[in-house]
Design an enzyme around this catalytic site. Structure first.
Site, short mmCIF file in Angstrom:
data_model
loop_
_atom_site.label_atom_id
_atom_site.label_comp_id
_atom_site.label_asym_id
_atom_site.label_seq_id
_atom_site.Cartn_x
_atom_site.Cartn_y
_atom_site.Cartn_z
N GLY A 144 41.56 37.86 34.50
CA GLY A 144 41.06 39.20 34.25
C GLY A 144 41.42 40.14 35.38
N SER A 145 40.60 41.14 35.57
CA SER A 145 40.87 42.19 36.54
C SER A 145 40.51 41.77 37.95
CB SER A 145 40.08 43.45 36.18
OG SER A 145 38.68 43.20 36.34
N GLY A 166 37.53 39.34 39.25
CA GLY A 166 37.70 38.22 40.17
C GLY A 166 36.73 38.28 41.32
N GLU A 219 43.27 34.30 38.05
CA GLU A 219 44.51 35.01 37.73
C GLU A 219 44.14 36.46 37.45
OE1 GLU A 219 47.87 35.60 34.33
OE2 GLU A 219 46.87 33.65 34.38
#
Length: 461
Positions: A208-209, A213, A230
């Site tokens: 995600g963004s 994270g 990621e």
């Protein structure tokens, strides 16, 4: 019971409606996963491989319905949705095939009077939080190796693509996976954080963004568990003066605009040697004009809507800001009649006269927009490629492989491509650096994230 709706970008209607899991359901799911893990771990690896293989077959059997659902949930043209199924099969099959070697014990040299070895043992329950942009490809990266390693898995998918979680679990259930080994939950943001903090969760795999994270790291702080993150990307490409220009342009443009630019590893900025700059720009314009923007359920459409109007408006604002700062737009939006304000339908755009003083060259766009900047030599290209908070992938185009490899060594990225881009080879480690995240999926290295080493030191008496 609180519910959520998935609004399709195709026409703005409600496509899916589901209830959020209640606290009781969440707790019961976590308890079941923890209980099931002991039995699942005890099964021979061959049995786990067989179930995963059968699950892939069950998944493929429903590929037409799966492709249609992806189109309606997130807007990818129908013509391309089967490609995600093919990618799912490629990655899952590779991880199944390499599991015996990746999970094999490490046998140490003989030492008189002793037997020593290291086993890779499962962590327990893995919590996978998957995004909407490649809903199956991002999820399979962690789910299949986690299961092969003997972990149980709980999947939380994006509220934009909830049917993907249901489809994946259904395929494994049909394949005969033991009850509660692989489950899904539809969760609010607050409940997602609570699950990460639950004592039974031993690893979180999140895609995600960057802010997302950071949320994961805060949620698990002090729990001493692993995380795979990621996150974002602002991936660069560099076309040298000795590149095969036609191939380079075709590759970069596809890497920039496939999935309407909504790819973590899509090309978002292009640096071109001054000797071939004009040729690259002209060929890029001609290629972009060939896209057909429209409803993704039209088989002739090659560029669908963004996932939501707010996403398209973000790209519009980033583009206009760059133009106000001196950038030049090369594509007339009127060439794409489907481009309409206040909708997720957005024409592709190329910008020149861009600099790193503009957000368009430094901030993740996640849309059909590519900035093209002229450079005088390799050193300038490398400096600009590395001038980013992100480091997921990068691409270099040259016919001099030796020189390309020298440059690749100096690029700050998890993956460096030569004469290609925007592809995950499951035999290679998928990893980001800087704000693109931490941890690794795919390849033999990916199994290391989903297991822990356990040493055995036996003295013969």
């Amino acid at each position: 019971m609180e519910r959520f709706q998935t609004i399709t970008p195709v026409d703005g209607s409600v496509y899916v409606e589901r209830p959020y899991a209640t606290a009781n359901v969440i707790n019961l799911t976590l308890e079941k996963a923890q209980t099931a893990q002991t039995h699942w771990q005890a099964l021979p690896l061959e049995a786990r491989q067989a179930i995963c293989t059968k699950a892939v077959e069950c998944f493929v059997a429903n590929q037409d319905a799966i492709g249609e659902e992806v189109t309606w949930m997130m807007g990818r043209p129908m013509a391309y949705t089967k490609g995600e199924v093919a990618g799912f099969v490629e990655r899952a099959t590779h991880m199944i095939n390499i599991a015996p070697e990746a999970l094999a014990p490490i046998m140490l040299p003989e030492k008189q009077g002793f037997r020593r070895y290291i086993k890779r043992v499962p962590l327990g329950t893995v919590f996978v939080v998957a995004p909407w942009n490649y809903p199956y490809l991002t999820a399979v990266n962690a789910i299949v190796p986690a299961l092969l390693a003997g972990n149980t898995v709980i999947l939380k998918h994006s509220a934009q693509t909830p049917l993907c979680a249901e489809r994946m679990v259904a395929a494994f259930v049909e394949a005969g996976i033991p009850e509660d080994v692989f489950q899904y939950l539809h969760l609010s943001h607050a409940d997602t954080e609570s699950v990460m903090q639950h004592h039974s969760i031993r690893h979180v795999a999140f895609t995600g963004s960057v802010p997302g994270g950071a949320m994961v790291e805060r949620a698990v702080a002090g729990r001493f568990i692993g995380t795979g993150l990621e996150l974002g990307g602002k991936d660069p490409a560099y076309i040298r003066q000795d590149a095969e220009i036609k191939n380079a342009v075709e590759t970069v443009i596809d890497g920039a605009f496939f999935n309407s630019g909504q790819s973590c590893c899509g090309m978002e900025r292009l640096y071109v040697h001054e000797d071939v700059y004009d040729d690259v720009v002209n060929q890029s314009i001609e290629l972009v004009k060939q896209y057909k923007l429209g409803r993704p359920d039209n088989p002739e459409t090659s560029l669908g809507p963004l996932v939501r109007t707010a996403s398209a408006d973000f790209v519009r604002a980033q583009t206009q800001e760059a133009i106000n700062q001196g950038a030049k737009a090369l594509i007339d939006p009127h060439h794409f009649p489907a481009d309409q304000p206040n909708t997720p339908y957005l024409a592709p755009q190329l910008l020149v006269n861009v600099t790193h003083a503009m957000r368009v060259m430094t901030e993740e766009t996640f849309g059909p927009l590519l900035g093209i900047q002229k450079v005088k030599d390799d050193d300038e290209a490398l400096r600009l490629m590395n001038d980013s908070e992100f480091g997921l992938t990068a691409a270099i185009f040259t016919q001099d492989e030796a020189r390309g490899e020298q440059l690749a060594e100096r690029v700050e990225a998890g993956t460096v491509f030569l004469n290609r881009c925007d592809y995950l080879d499951p035999a290679l480690a998928w990893v980001g650096i800087k704000n693109s995240g931490r941890g690794c999926t795919l390849s033999q290295v990916g199994f290391e994230q989903l297991t822990r080493p356990k040493s055995f030191h036996f003295k013969r008496v």
